[in-house]
Design an enzyme around this catalytic site. Structure first.
Site, PDB file in Angstrom:
ATOM      1  CG  HIS A 154      -1.652   1.437   1.192  1.00 20.36           C
ATOM      2  ND1 HIS A 154      -3.188   1.491   0.860  1.00 20.36           N
ATOM      3  CD2 HIS A 154      -0.935   2.549   2.161  1.00 20.36           C
ATOM      4  CE1 HIS A 154      -3.187   2.660   1.108  1.00 20.36           C
ATOM      5  NE2 HIS A 154      -2.068   3.044   1.689  1.00 20.36           N
ATOM      6  CD  GLU A 155       1.902   3.158   3.465  1.00 21.14           C
ATOM      7  OE1 GLU A 155       2.469   4.567   3.086  1.00 21.14           O
ATOM      8  OE2 GLU A 155       1.023   3.285   4.156  1.00 21.14           O
ATOM      9  CG  HIS A 179       0.930   6.011  -0.093  1.00 20.65           C
ATOM     10  ND1 HIS A 179      -0.456   6.919  -0.825  1.00 20.65           N
ATOM     11  CD2 HIS A 179       0.004   5.522   0.695  1.00 20.65           C
ATOM     12  CE1 HIS A 179      -1.656   6.696   0.072  1.00 20.65           C
ATOM     13  NE2 HIS A 179      -1.250   5.635   0.778  1.00 20.65           N
TER      14      HIS A 179
END
Length: 230
Positions: free
Chosen positions: A102-103, A106
């Site tokens: 998920h990070e 980004h």
């Protein structure tokens, strides 16, 4: 009509949002606790999974480092650093790799110039200022009968709400990218993908709850503003 701050009837407006926030926290803690105990078949650590995702997209300039705390994972677009919390960094669990992906999502948004991420980064200073000044300004104005100060507080808090609204597509998109990458690389089995999605969906719900709370706080401030003028 004047209502004392601690006993005003508008507090009831926050109750549904509060219950949603509590439920969201229970969901994310439950999902994380469940899948942080389940190791992936391939046994890849979260930091290595994030590194593989970044490198496969040409983001070798993005560094990965541990950060103290629990679920303090984040990507810093200014310094191009992906920081993973202590419980995630060296873990090979489904939850940890899902969070790391998920990070990394980004970072991919940053690489692509994803508009909502750019907008969120731009309004962070405004949101931080608003969160610190909105309530003091409003309630000082409320107590002393100053419409101007109340309006300033509402205006500052509006910036906070805008930040929460912009955050929603940023977080949902990052989770979508994470699941797509994990599926495309074959890093996860279908069952593991299900677990990672469950963790990320629960985490996304906390952002929804925070946005609803901010919206209801704004409604409450507007209601108090109207009552103070009666």
């Amino acid at each position: 009509m004047f209502y004392p701050f601690f006993f005003d009837p508008t507090i009831i407006l926050l109750l549904p949002a509060l219950f949603l926030a509590i439920w969201a926290q229970m969901k994310v803690k439950g999902a994380y606790a469940e899948y942080s105990r389940v190791a992936t078949i391939r046994g890849i650590r979260a930091q290595d999974a994030a590194r593989m995702i970044l490198d496969s997209h040409g983001l070798r300039n993005v560094t990965i480092e541990p950060v103290p705390g629990n679920l303090t994972d984040h990507y810093d677009p200014r310094s191009k650093v992906l920081r993973l919390s202590e419980g995630v960094y060296n873990s090979a669990s489904i939850a940890a790799i899902g969070i790391a992906a998920h990070e990394a999502g980004h970072a991919l948004q940053d690489m692509d110039g994803y508009a909502p991420l750019k907008l969120r980064n731009m309004i962070v200073p405004v949101a931080n200022l608003g969160s610190g000044l909105a309530f003091p300004l409003f309630f000082i104005g409320f107590l002393f009968g100053s419409p101007t100060m109340m309006d300033m507080g509402i205006l500052f808090f509006l910036g906070v709400l805008v930040f929460h609204l912009v955050t929603l597509p940023v977080e949902f998109n990052a989770s979508g990218r994470a699941i797509k990458v994990l599926a495309g690389t074959g890093m996860f089995t279908q069952d593991e993908l299900y677990g990672a999605k469950k963790v990320l969906d629960a985490a996304a719900l906390t952002y929804v709850a925070a946005t609803v709370m901010a919206a209801m706080q704004l409604v409450r401030l507007l209601a108090l503003r109207g009552m103070r003028n009666d």
